[in-house]
Design an enzyme around this catalytic site. Structure first.
Site, PDB file in Angstrom:
ATOM      1  CD  GLU A 252      -2.955  -1.106   0.271  1.00 41.19           C
ATOM      2  OE1 GLU A 252      -3.328   0.013  -0.137  1.00 41.19           O
ATOM      3  OE2 GLU A 252      -3.423  -2.173  -0.155  1.00 41.19           O
ATOM      4  CB  CYS A 286      -1.792   7.173   1.490  1.00 47.90           C
ATOM      5  SG  CYS A 286      -3.115   6.280   2.322  1.00 47.90           S
TER       6      CYS A 286
HETATM    7  P1  NAD Z   1       8.593   4.720   4.393  1.00 49.17           P
HETATM    8  O1  NAD Z   1       8.500   3.944   3.142  1.00 49.17           O
HETATM    9  O2  NAD Z   1       9.744   5.606   4.614  1.00 49.17           O
HETATM   10  O3  NAD Z   1       8.573   3.725   5.659  1.00 49.17           O
HETATM   11  C1  NAD Z   1       7.537   2.810   5.888  1.00 49.17           C
HETATM   12  C2  NAD Z   1       8.042   1.687   6.773  1.00 49.17           C
HETATM   13  O4  NAD Z   1       9.038   0.943   6.072  1.00 49.17           O
HETATM   14  C3  NAD Z   1       8.694   2.118   8.076  1.00 49.17           C
HETATM   15  O5  NAD Z   1       8.294   1.242   9.103  1.00 49.17           O
HETATM   16  C4  NAD Z   1      10.178   1.972   7.782  1.00 49.17           C
HETATM   17  O6  NAD Z   1      10.956   1.759   8.948  1.00 49.17           O
HETATM   18  C5  NAD Z   1      10.176   0.735   6.903  1.00 49.17           C
HETATM   19  N1  NAD Z   1      11.339   0.566   6.032  1.00 49.17           N
HETATM   20  C6  NAD Z   1      12.198   1.503   5.575  1.00 49.17           C
HETATM   21  N2  NAD Z   1      13.102   0.942   4.744  1.00 49.17           N
HETATM   22  C7  NAD Z   1      12.801  -0.382   4.662  1.00 49.17           C
HETATM   23  C8  NAD Z   1      13.342  -1.475   3.936  1.00 49.17           C
HETATM   24  N3  NAD Z   1      14.392  -1.334   3.115  1.00 49.17           N
HETATM   25  N4  NAD Z   1      12.777  -2.688   4.080  1.00 49.17           N
HETATM   26  C9  NAD Z   1      11.694  -2.868   4.868  1.00 49.17           C
HETATM   27  N5  NAD Z   1      11.130  -1.858   5.589  1.00 49.17           N
HETATM   28  C10 NAD Z   1      11.679  -0.630   5.482  1.00 49.17           C
HETATM   29  O7  NAD Z   1       7.214   5.523   4.507  1.00 49.17           O
HETATM   30  P2  NAD Z   1       6.796   6.634   5.593  1.00 49.17           P
HETATM   31  O8  NAD Z   1       7.528   7.898   5.328  1.00 49.17           O
HETATM   32  O9  NAD Z   1       6.859   6.017   6.949  1.00 49.17           O
HETATM   33  O10 NAD Z   1       5.239   6.835   5.245  1.00 49.17           O
HETATM   34  C11 NAD Z   1       4.758   7.747   4.316  1.00 49.17           C
HETATM   35  C12 NAD Z   1       4.422   7.049   3.024  1.00 49.17           C
HETATM   36  O11 NAD Z   1       3.478   6.015   3.264  1.00 49.17           O
HETATM   37  C13 NAD Z   1       3.754   7.964   2.003  1.00 49.17           C
HETATM   38  O12 NAD Z   1       4.303   7.719   0.732  1.00 49.17           O
HETATM   39  C14 NAD Z   1       2.295   7.536   2.034  1.00 49.17           C
HETATM   40  O13 NAD Z   1       1.560   7.795   0.881  1.00 49.17           O
HETATM   41  C15 NAD Z   1       2.434   6.082   2.295  1.00 49.17           C
HETATM   42  N6  NAD Z   1       1.183   5.547   2.825  1.00 49.17           N
HETATM   43  C16 NAD Z   1       0.409   4.755   2.025  1.00 49.17           C
HETATM   44  C17 NAD Z   1      -0.808   4.270   2.489  1.00 49.17           C
HETATM   45  C18 NAD Z   1      -1.695   3.391   1.645  1.00 49.17           C
HETATM   46  O14 NAD Z   1      -2.612   2.772   2.171  1.00 49.17           O
HETATM   47  N7  NAD Z   1      -1.472   3.306   0.353  1.00 49.17           N
HETATM   48  C19 NAD Z   1      -1.223   4.602   3.780  1.00 49.17           C
HETATM   49  C20 NAD Z   1      -0.415   5.426   4.560  1.00 49.17           C
HETATM   50  C21 NAD Z   1       0.795   5.882   4.072  1.00 49.17           C
END
Ligand code: NAD
Length: 471
Positions: A252, A286
């Site tokens: 997502e 999002c």
């Molecule tokens: P992010 O991708 O930076 O981090 C998300 C999670 O991934 C965190 O827990 C982080 O620690 C982990 N992570 C980071 N690198 C990783 C790796 N290499 N392998 C596995 N896990 C890893 O996102 P963010 O800044 O925390 O959140 C904001 C983003 O999330 C925005 O782009 C937003 O649109 C998206 N989002 C999407 C939805 C949806 O339902 N589509 C909902 C909420 C947020």
């Protein structure tokens, strides 16, 4: 199982990992930051790869017995969890406000949302599909759980997005490891502590850590599925890492939702709704509206009404009940003032916290970064249109495909247009409305697979065909 009174948590200040229903500490700890004050929150564990191994082993050991329960039994556990959340709603809302910057009423809504989501989800049941049943043979298709699942969660809805995953995973019969964002680990760890009083050991595990924790989970051979919510860039890394062990993935990811506004709308009704759907949670949603395409006939009036409405929304810290828009959650998403092409409103309260003024960008070029990329803050772009086919082309000219909406008194025409938007959820005269009965999926770079509803429960399963010869 105990009574609801047994679920009342006394302490929202100390935080542990949850592994096999044991509250465990780590040699190293870290802390997240309160975005309203830029001060440290209470210390949380920094998990090691050994902690990941122990959590996976516990979840694997718990899996057969959990899988073999009936769906009704698993639903009953989840309902107790919802009761327990309800019993602690004030403590969770305060903690959520402190870690995210959400104002009191928004934090309370998120806590209510997770409880409501659990109650709305546990009504779903996986059923077997009879493909053929004759005197000679019976062939059915059924869904069986995968094993150990892990949820990797972002910081914008740290409770909801974790609970959504664990609820579908557990109801389907999987066991689960929750990895919160390092920016917002506290509420997840507390939910884990609460879960330990309800679920059998190993069914729910929660690990907090640093940026190496996610990759340890995606690489782990004992984990059958990763359900990830976060950015497109990280989602690609997750999918790549999962390929090595052929894990199932649900992704997502980010969005760049557009709203198309027809000239027949009633501005007094529609403008506040659009502003709300663009700026709620300080724009860190999002599926927030990020691009508003307004018909040229009403563009100037729409912009004026929007500016007037935005000025009524108070920006402030999470502990102020009159705050409508809190700070952005982290400094990474607070755009440095020298990058802004406008002057922030001098009356905006900034102090030490990560505050942004709500900002409307007036008709930026289609190829500007603010229109082309996902922005995640108190900003929304207003764009002008005159031709239906052309605005549809502009709206769809993006790699994102999460949501979109069309606003008009002519509901039929609006729905026709909405159905032509390249996005996983399209709305007419609303945006962002969701519930536990529906499923949500991103198109294009916005994701793979679905979250919520029966479909997501099925995505936590393998398909099994059972072919029985009777002769
Ligand atoms: P992010 O991708 O930076 O981090 C998300 C999670 O991934 C965190 O827990 C982080 O620690 C982990 N992570 C980071 N690198 C990783 C790796 N290499 N392998 C596995 N896990 C890893 O996102 P963010 O800044 O925390 O959140 C904001 C983003 O999330 C925005 O782009 C937003 O649109 C998206 N989002 C999407 C939805 C949806 O339902 N589509 C909902 C909420 C947020």
């Amino acid at each position: 199982m105990g009574s609801v009174a047994d679920y009342k948590l006394e302490d929202f200040q100390t935080f542990y990992n949850l592994i096999n229903n044991e509250l465990t500490t780590t040699t190293r700890t870290r802390h997240a930051t309160n975005p309203s004050t830029n001060t440290p929150l209470p210390a949380v564990p920094v998990s090691t790869s050994e902690d990941v191994d122990r959590a996976v082993a516990a979840a694997q050991a718990a899996f057969p017995a959990w899988r073999d329960l009936t769906q009704n039994d698993r639903a009953a556990y989840l309902l107790r969890f919802a009761d327990a959340i309800q019993a602690n709603k004030e403590g969770f809302a305060k903690l959520l406000g402190e870690e995210t910057g959400k104002p009191p009423q928004s934090a309370a809504v998120e806590v209510w949302l997770i409880e409501d989501h659990i109650r709305g989800t546990v009504v779903h049941r996986l059923t077997e599909e009879v493909i053929e049943d004759t005197d000679e043979k019976r062939f059915i298709l059924r869904h069986v759980p995968l094993g150990v699942g892990a949820g990797i969660i972002p910081w914008n809805f740290p409770m909801t997005l974790g609970v959504v995953k664990l609820c579908s995973a557990l109801l389907a019969g999987n066991t689960f490891i929750w990895k919160p964002s390092p920016y917002t680990p506290n509420t997840a760890l507390k939910l884990g502590e609460l879960g330990a009083r309800i679920f059998p050991a190993g069914v729910l595990n929660v690990l907090s850590g640093e940026e190496d924790l996610g990759p340890w989970l995606t690489a782990h051979p004992g984990i059958a599925k990763i359900s990830f919510t976060g950015s497109v860039a990280t989602g690609k890394k997750v999918m790549q890492a999962c390929a090595a062990t052929l894990k199932r993935v649900t992704l997502e990811l980010g969005g760049n939702d557009a709203a198309i506004v027809y000239p027949d709308v009633d501005l007094a009704t529609v403008v506040p709704k659009i502003v709300f759907n663009a700026l709620v949670n300080s724009g860190q949603v999002c599926i927030a509206i990020k691009r508003v395409y307004v018909h040229e006939q009403i563009y100037d009036a729409f912009l004026a009404a929007m500016m007037a409405f935005v000025q009524t929304m108070k920006v402030g810290p999470s502990d102020d009940p009159t705050t409508v828009l809190g700070p952005v959650q982290n400094s990474m998403h607070a755009i440095p003032a020298d990058k802004l092409s406008f002057k922030p409103d001098a009356t905006t309260k900034t102090d030490a916290g990560f505050f942004l003024p709500p900002t409307i960008i007036d008709n930026p070029p289609d190829d500007s970064q603010i229109v082309a990329d996902e922005q995640f803050g108190l900003i929304v772009s207003l764009l002008k249109w005159s031709d239906e086919e052309d605005v549809l082309r502009r709206v769809n000219a993006t790699l994102f495909g999460l949501g979109g909406s069309v606003w008009s008194k002519d509901v039929q025409r609006a729905e026709k247009m909405a159905r032509r938007m390249e996005a996983g959820t399209v709305w007419v005269n609303t945006h962002l409305e969701c519930g536990a009965n529906g499923s949500y999926a991103g198109h294009k770079n916005s994701g793979i697979g679905a979250e919520c509803g029966l479909l997501s429960i099925k995505e936590w399963c393998n398909l099994q065909g059972v072919y029985v010869r009777k002769d």
